[in-house]
Structure formats: C-alpha cells, structure tokens
Design a protein around this motif. Sequence first.
Motif, PDB file in Angstrom:
ATOM      1  N   UNK A 103       0.857  -1.190   0.000  1.00 45.73           N
ATOM      2  CA  UNK A 103       0.000   0.000   0.000  1.00 45.73           C
ATOM      3  C   UNK A 103       0.892   1.239   0.000  1.00 45.73           C
ATOM      4  N   UNK A 104       1.098   1.821  -1.178  1.00 39.01           N
ATOM      5  CA  UNK A 104       2.080   2.891  -1.337  1.00 39.01           C
ATOM      6  C   UNK A 104       1.682   4.245  -0.745  1.00 39.01           C
ATOM      7  N   UNK A 105       0.402   4.563  -0.469  1.00 37.93           N
ATOM      8  CA  UNK A 105       0.117   5.870   0.131  1.00 37.93           C
ATOM      9  C   UNK A 105       0.870   6.127   1.439  1.00 37.93           C
ATOM     10  N   UNK A 106       1.203   5.064   2.186  1.00 39.74           N
ATOM     11  CA  UNK A 106       2.000   5.270   3.393  1.00 39.74           C
ATOM     12  C   UNK A 106       3.355   5.853   3.019  1.00 39.74           C
ATOM     13  N   UNK A 107       3.961   5.349   1.946  1.00 42.05           N
ATOM     14  CA  UNK A 107       5.252   5.866   1.510  1.00 42.05           C
ATOM     15  C   UNK A 107       5.125   7.319   1.055  1.00 42.05           C
ATOM     16  N   UNK A 108       4.012   7.611   0.386  1.00 44.78           N
ATOM     17  CA  UNK A 108       3.791   8.992  -0.051  1.00 44.78           C
ATOM     18  C   UNK A 108       3.671   9.927   1.149  1.00 44.78           C
ATOM     19  N   UNK A 109       2.972   9.447   2.185  1.00 41.84           N
ATOM     20  CA  UNK A 109       2.809  10.259   3.394  1.00 41.84           C
ATOM     21  C   UNK A 109       4.149  10.497   4.081  1.00 41.84           C
ATOM     22  N   UNK A 110       4.976   9.457   4.168  1.00 42.97           N
ATOM     23  CA  UNK A 110       6.289   9.596   4.791  1.00 42.97           C
ATOM     24  C   UNK A 110       7.175  10.551   3.981  1.00 42.97           C
ATOM     25  N   UNK A 111       7.092  10.445   2.659  1.00 46.76           N
ATOM     26  CA  UNK A 111       7.904  11.326   1.806  1.00 46.76           C
ATOM     27  C   UNK A 111       7.477  12.782   1.954  1.00 46.76           C
ATOM     28  N   UNK A 112       6.164  13.032   1.963  1.00 45.14           N
ATOM     29  CA  UNK A 112       5.665  14.398   2.115  1.00 45.14           C
ATOM     30  C   UNK A 112       6.040  14.954   3.486  1.00 45.14           C
ATOM     31  N   UNK A 113       5.948  14.118   4.505  1.00 49.60           N
ATOM     32  CA  UNK A 113       6.329  14.543   5.861  1.00 49.60           C
ATOM     33  C   UNK A 113       7.812  14.896   5.897  1.00 49.60           C
ATOM     34  N   UNK A 114       8.632  14.056   5.270  1.00 45.02           N
ATOM     35  CA  UNK A 114      10.081  14.297   5.284  1.00 45.02           C
ATOM     36  C   UNK A 114      10.434  15.593   4.577  1.00 45.02           C
ATOM     37  N   UNK A 115       9.753  15.859   3.470  1.00 45.08           N
ATOM     38  CA  UNK A 115      10.020  17.114   2.756  1.00 45.08           C
ATOM     39  C   UNK A 115       9.647  18.322   3.614  1.00 45.08           C
ATOM     40  N   UNK A 116       8.554  18.206   4.350  1.00 42.88           N
ATOM     41  CA  UNK A 116       8.092  19.330   5.173  1.00 42.88           C
ATOM     42  C   UNK A 116       8.903  19.483   6.449  1.00 42.88           C
ATOM     43  N   UNK A 117       9.412  18.356   6.972  1.00 42.59           N
ATOM     44  CA  UNK A 117      10.116  18.390   8.271  1.00 42.59           C
ATOM     45  C   UNK A 117      11.394  17.557   8.204  1.00 42.59           C
ATOM     46  N   UNK A 118      12.383  18.011   7.480  1.00 38.66           N
ATOM     47  CA  UNK A 118      13.620  17.230   7.340  1.00 38.66           C
ATOM     48  C   UNK A 118      14.391  17.046   8.634  1.00 38.66           C
ATOM     49  N   UNK A 119      14.054  17.822   9.650  1.00 38.79           N
ATOM     50  CA  UNK A 119      14.748  17.682  10.926  1.00 38.79           C
ATOM     51  C   UNK A 119      14.306  16.493  11.745  1.00 38.79           C
ATOM     52  N   UNK A 121      13.980  12.579  12.253  1.00 40.93           N
ATOM     53  CA  UNK A 121      14.538  11.303  11.796  1.00 40.93           C
ATOM     54  C   UNK A 121      13.410  10.271  11.739  1.00 40.93           C
ATOM     55  N   UNK A 122      13.189   9.676  10.570  1.00 43.07           N
ATOM     56  CA  UNK A 122      12.110   8.706  10.373  1.00 43.07           C
ATOM     57  C   UNK A 122      12.681   7.301  10.346  1.00 43.07           C
ATOM     58  N   UNK A 123      12.081   6.410  11.125  1.00 41.84           N
ATOM     59  CA  UNK A 123      12.418   4.986  11.088  1.00 41.84           C
ATOM     60  C   UNK A 123      11.173   4.218  10.674  1.00 41.84           C
ATOM     61  N   UNK A 124      11.342   3.241   9.800  1.00 41.47           N
ATOM     62  CA  UNK A 124      10.239   2.390   9.356  1.00 41.47           C
ATOM     63  C   UNK A 124      10.659   0.951   9.487  1.00 41.47           C
TER      64      UNK A 124
END
Length: 294
Positions: A103-119, A121-124
């Motif tokens: 289900x790729x929308x989760x990846x899209x959400x993580x990518x959009x979040x990362x672009x907005x808040x690069x500070x 650190x995301x772990x999956x």
Amino acid sequence: MELRQLEYFVAVAEERSFTRAAERVHISQSGVSAQIRRLERELGAELFDRSARVATLTVAGEAALGHARAALAAAGATGRAVGEVTGLLRGRLTAGMVVGCTVTPLFEALAAFHRAHPGVEISLLEDGSDRLVEGVRTGALDLALAGTAALPEGLETLTVVDERLVVAVPAGHALAERRRVTLAELCAYPIACMPSGTGVRTVFDHACAARGLQPAVTLQASAPDAVAGLAARGLAVAVLSASMTEGHRDRLVTLPLDVETPALLVLVWKDTSNPAVRELLTHARRAFAVPAAG
C-alpha cells in the motif's frame, strides 16, 4: 544519570539483547554495556539478568523501565515544544508496516512529511500486525499500518482498507466454475495464504476456528503477489483480500468466500501529544484519500 544511559537501558529492555540495542542506537555493544554499568552503579542495583543469552530485566529493572521511558518522553516533549514555537519539528518518529505491504500511500505520506520536516529522523520497520499493534501500545512505535480482523481497543485508528476475503484459482481448477466457495469446500484443498499476524490470515484463521475447521495451509508467503503466483501454478488455492488479486485476473479466477468478517488494514496510533505524529497523520489522511491509480 544521563539521558543517553536511559535511552540505552530502554533499548536493551525492548530488544532483549545488548547486540540489537547497540545496532538500534548506532554505537558499539561495549559502549552500551559500559553506559548501563555506569547507570547500575549510580542506582545501586543491577537492571538486567545477564546469566542467559537473552537480556531480561531484574525486579529493579522492571521498576525503572516505566520511569526511564517517561523521562525520555519528557525530554523529547521539551524539545518538541521549543520546536513548535520556532516552527521547526525535530526529533524521531518510528513507524511500523505489516509484512508484505504494498500500500504505497503510506510511503507517499512519509515522503511528504520528510520534505516538510527534514529535521525529524524517520524509522520504518516491518513486522507482523500483532507485534505492530503491541508496539504502538507500549510506545515503541509512534504509528503503524497493520492488518487486523477487528479494530484494536484503546487505540486511535484510521481504516485504510475494508475488504472481504476471496479464493483465487487458475482456470480449469475444480472450484473455478463455482459462483461462491464455502470454507468447508475450501478446506478440501491445500491452501496458500499470508503468514500468521497479517490481517488476511487472522480473519481466515478465526473464521475456520469458529466453524471447527482445520485448513491445510501448506504454502505461506508474506507478499500477496507471491501467494497469487503459487496459486497460478496450481500448487494451492490462494486466500487473499479482493484487491490483492486485481493484478492477476489474467491468470486467476477470483471467487467470493463465505466469510462475513472483512480484512482490515488500519493506521494505528496511541496519542497525538507528539507533534510529529500529528503532522504525519495529516499527510497520511491526505495520501490515503487519493484513489490509487489504475
């Protein structure tokens, strides 16, 4: 007593291993061991029983764990509060995803979040749904995408997929001409399904148990496409959710299964006191609201 010592202590307690904890916090095992020894000397008690291969908490360790988590959470909240005031989110966000998820929308959400808040650190990490839900309950995970037969109690959820189970067989199979397949009929054949801990398997197992049936699940694969591929080659009858068979209509016949309980795919979280979780949920709701292409 230092925050990093508490972080290492919590990591060893949750991983039940000094080696895995060291990998998690990105330092050497000897460094983790040394810092926890310092913490134990300061507290005047051993926190772990080191006599076995698995690191288990002592009574003192059990008593300290909740307070250590609370101290780390409080320190994180302090940093996030300052970050919110300055308009910058920082810190760490840990998300979970059920094994075999496509289900790729989760990846899209993580990518959009990362672009907005690069500070931040995301772990999956990937795991069985039961363990993911438990991770959200204990605070080890901030949010998870899990498969389940029922919405977990005491947690916040967003249902992403709500589908009935289906049977998939190649053309020419004895079941291919049926309009609908019963569980009893299905159990006469070898079955290919996803592993225990996934939403599809949980629904299937519960339905069989309720009717006193013992299916022969001879083939398991965490990826739905792999399950479909096994069925297409005549090795077993596939049990999947409806959308999982969409890409295989050219080689498989899909039939409804008489299981009323749907397989659910849900986002699960415990609270939104962490602003990073709130922000990720905003992106997730937006991503999952967009219909999938094709």
